[in-house]
Design a protein around this motif. Structure first.
Motif: not given
Length: 775
Positions: A73-83
């Motif tokens: 999906g569109q940026w920014p992503w939820p930071r939980a994805l980076h986690a």
């Protein structure tokens, strides 16, 4: 005013020193002042693009690419994805993780920051970037990650230092608001992994700043050694990692750098290896710097002052070469030196040293036109002086030549004057050359030191010189080392005597192969301030000396061989006057007949040789087999008397036709056969063999006589030569001059005579006659 050679040389030296100093100073200023930085940067980018390195095996990029954006999906992503991604990567036990995302703004959902902070804390190997923001009044402030992420992460600066042309060539290993500073993301990754930076890397420290306001300060700058163009470092998609499609061993024991690579997302920079249109994402630039810091494969820039000094030294060397080269060679030297320095700079860059070549290249390409201009000015002044000198002694025009047109243009007038002087010089030189070539004798013109200055072609023919073009400049003693004069041990002594006595010196010269020359040395008149010159004439008197030698040999032969029978006749007459020792009349007549025939045979053989040597031969197509048959018939009676068998040894159908003087060849064959019969034992055989050889017909006469020692073979064909061996002398006593006649006939026909003999085994005499067609 006529310029002397010393004055011209001094002016040339001053011009060279002045031009060399100016060009060396220009190269020094260009190199030390970095005035050619734009061109140097272009050369650096080109050289760096030529030398790619293999992609590192232990650095992996997790890129936020277009495929990830389409799936997540569109940026920014939820930071939980980076986690989640950090947790998956951390399970594979990587060396260190870089999350190259600027997280200075809090997430709309605070729980997202907590989840990411928890993942970073569990890993303990995550590096987060910080940046700075410019404020009014030249103030700056740092932009660190949000407090929840700042504590568990390792902070590093993400500052990118761009050159004026927008290309990222340098990186600051430390940067921050003074007095604090942060390591670069690549250096922070090494520190997290516990791996030291390579000891060979020496960064450039920035000078201390005196500013009191907060200033963003870059320190420990290094040139980034890029591995290759964008896309060289191994990459995996962020979405693929999130899905679990990437095996865990891809990250085990490796540096993992997470960053954006999608167009319009994240920072992209032009690099020396990017090409004209393709930029490189910041995360890959960090990977290139990380590889450089680990391996020590970095670029050491040569200080500008050293570049200037080296460039100035090379320019001085090039100018020193200019004074020894022709204009074409000087131009070639300038171009080749520029090309050589450019190639050397690329080679040094491949070895990790950057030498900026543009200062030398520009100066070297400028050196040739500047030096040519100054040399042209000096040459023009010299030509003006020579034209004035020529004008001071005008040559009266000949009645036949029309009046010459005088151009008004200065350059055309100089050209016309030089052409006129050149034409007169060429006429005088051609007259001298024609005079020397027309002389029948070999002539040399030498100076007072004995150096050859001019020689005619007859000299090369007389002395059998292979290359006459190299005579000029040679020493007379060296050139005529094998031809020694009889009146002095060296030629230079004769030259000095001729100059001192001012007269012609005549001497005889002995050379190799019994060559005799008559030398005449005459000094030439010269002005008081001019060096002396001499003329040496050499005439070949070898034929005269040979005739004299033959005359002496003939007199000796007559005095011995022809005188001996006559002395025997006188002794016979004296014996007859003695009553008690008188012989019967019939025996006396036999002795008189034998002695008279011996004298007549010697005279006949001598006459045959003289005719064979002096009279022209009458060559006509002749059947050689028929001539051999005639010779055999003529000696058949002598062979029967001694019961000797005469054997013909050639194919019956072979009838070689050669251009011969039939009478001379037949006489030569008869002489060979007579000698073979005379010295062959009773009841033996004499073989006459004819065989074809390449280009020759060979007639061999083979006997069974006593043979001739090898040491005496070479004396057989010498006129009036006596053999020392008693056996050989006895064998050749009756031969007389017959073999000399045979050798003369062979040589007059372009052939030769060969002898093969062993004592006690007989002899084989071969007459080689050239055959114009293959046998």
């Amino acid at each position: 005013m006529v310029s002397t050679p010393d004055a011209r040389h001094a002016r040339w030296r001053r011009e060279w020193l002045g031009v060399s100093a100016l060009l060396a100073l220009l190269a020094l200023l260009l190199g030390a002042g970095s005035w050619t930085w734009r061109l140097d940067q272009a050369a650096y980018d080109t050289g760096l693009s030529l030398w790619s390195r293999p992609a590192p095996d232990d650095i992996v990029l997790v890129t936020i690419d277009e495929a990830s954006l389409r799936q997540l999906g569109q940026w920014p992503w939820p930071r939980a994805l980076h986690a989640t991604v950090i947790q998956q990567i951390n399970q594979a036990q990587p060396k260190a993780i870089l999350l190259d995302l600027l997280l200075s703004e809090p997430s709309p959902d605070p729980e997202q920051d907590q989840v990411l902070a928890q993942a970073i804390q569990q890993s303990g190997k995550v590096v987060l970037p910080l940046s700075f923001e410019a404020l009014p009044q030249h103030l700056v402030r740092e932009l660190p990650p949000v407090p929840a992420l700042r504590a568990p992460a390792h902070l590093a600066h993400a500052d990118a230092e761009l050159d004026v042309d927008g290309v990222l060539r340098w990186a600051a290993l430390h940067a921050g608001i003074a007095p604090g500073r942060h390591p670069h993301m690549a250096l922070a990754l090494l520190q997290v992994a516990g791996e030291p930076m390579h000891a060979s890397i020496q960064a450039q420290s920035a000078p201390a700043s005196a500013a009191t306001n907060p200033v963003w300060r870059r320190d420990d700058r290094v040139l980034v050694r890029y591995i290759g163009p964008p896309g060289t470092v191994k990459q995996v998609s962020f979405a693929a990692v999130l899905r679990g499609d990437v095996p865990a061993n891809v990250f085990t024991g490796r540096y993992v750098l997470i960053g954006a690579s999608a167009i319009g997302l994240g920072d992209w920079y032009q690099t020396p290896v990017s090409g004209l249109s393709q930029a490189m994402p910041a995360v890959e630039i960090t990977a290139n710097l990380l590889q450089m810091l680990r391996t020590g494969d970095w670029v050491r820039p040569v200080p500008p002052l050293v570049v200037g000094v080296v460039s100035a030294g090379l320019i001085l060397g090039l100018m020193f070469a200019f004074i020894r080269l022709s204009p074409y060679q000087a131009l070639l030297a300038a171009l080749l030196s520029a090309l050589g320095v450019a190639l050397a700079s690329c080679a040094l860059l491949a070895a990790g040293v950057w030498f900026a070549p543009t200062a030398f290249l520009l100066t070297a390409l400028l050196a040739y036109p500047v030096w040519s201009w100054r040399r042209l000015e000096t040459t023009q002044d010299f030509l003006d002086a020579e034209i004035l000198r020529l004008a001071a002694t005008p040559e009266p025009p000949s009645p036949e030549s029309p009046k010459q047109h005088v151009p008004r243009d200065q350059v055309e007038r100089r050209i016309a004057a030089i052409q006129g002087a050149n034409a007169r010089l060429q006429q005088a030189q051609q007259l001298l050359v024609n005079t020397l070539e027309a002389m029948p004798e070999a002539v040399l013109v030498v100076d007072g030191r004995g150096q050859v200055r001019q020689a005619n072609p007859q000299l090369g023919t007389l002395l059998n010189l292979a290359d006459q073009d190299t005579l000029t400049g040679q020493s007379l003693d060296t050139l005529l080392a094998r031809w020694m004069p009889t009146d002095a041990p060296r030629w230079t002594m004769l030259l000095e005597r001729a100059l001192a006595e001012e007269r012609v010196i005549i001497t005889e010269v002995h050379g190799p192969f019994d060559q005799h020359l008559l030398a005449r040395i005459a000094p030439l008149p010269s002005a008081a301030n001019q060096p002396p010159w001499l003329v040496l004439c050499l005439a070949d008197i070898t034929p005269i000396r040979l005739i004299e030698q033959q005359r002496d040999e003939l007199l000796g032969f007559i005095a011995h061989d022809i005188r001996s029978p006559q002395a025997s006749l006188i002794s016979l007459v004296q014996l007859q006057h003695m009553t008690r020792a008188a012989m019967p009349a019939e025996e006396v007549l036999d002795h008189v007949d034998m002695l008279a025939r011996s004298t007549l045979a010697l005279c006949d053989e001598l006459l045959q040789i003289m005719r064979a040597e002096t009279h022209p031969i009458q060559q006509q197509p002749t059947n050689l087999a028929q001539v051999a048959e005639q010779a055999l018939k003529e000696v058949d009676l002598q062979a029967r008397v001694k019961d000797i068998t005469m054997v013909k040894d050639w194919a019956p159908d072979w009838t070689p036709v050669l251009p011969l003087d039939q009478s001379l060849v037949r006489r030569a064959l008869i002489n060979l056969l007579n000698n073979a019969i005379k010295f062959s034992p009773q009841g033996s055989e004499v073989r006459l063999r004819m065989t074809p050889q390449e280009g020759f017909c060979v007639i061999a006469v083979i006997d069974r006589g006593p043979g001739i020692p090898p040491a005496e073979l070479k004396k057989l064909f010498r006129r009036y030569e006596r053999l020392e061996s008693s056996t050989a002398a006895r064998v050749t006593a009756g031969v007389g001059l017959g073999l000399v006649f045979i050798d003369t006939v062979a040589r007059r026909h372009g052939g030769r005579v060969q002898v093969h003999s062993e004592p006690g085994q007989g002899s084989c005499f071969e007459l080689w006659l050239p055959s114009p067609t293959p046998p």
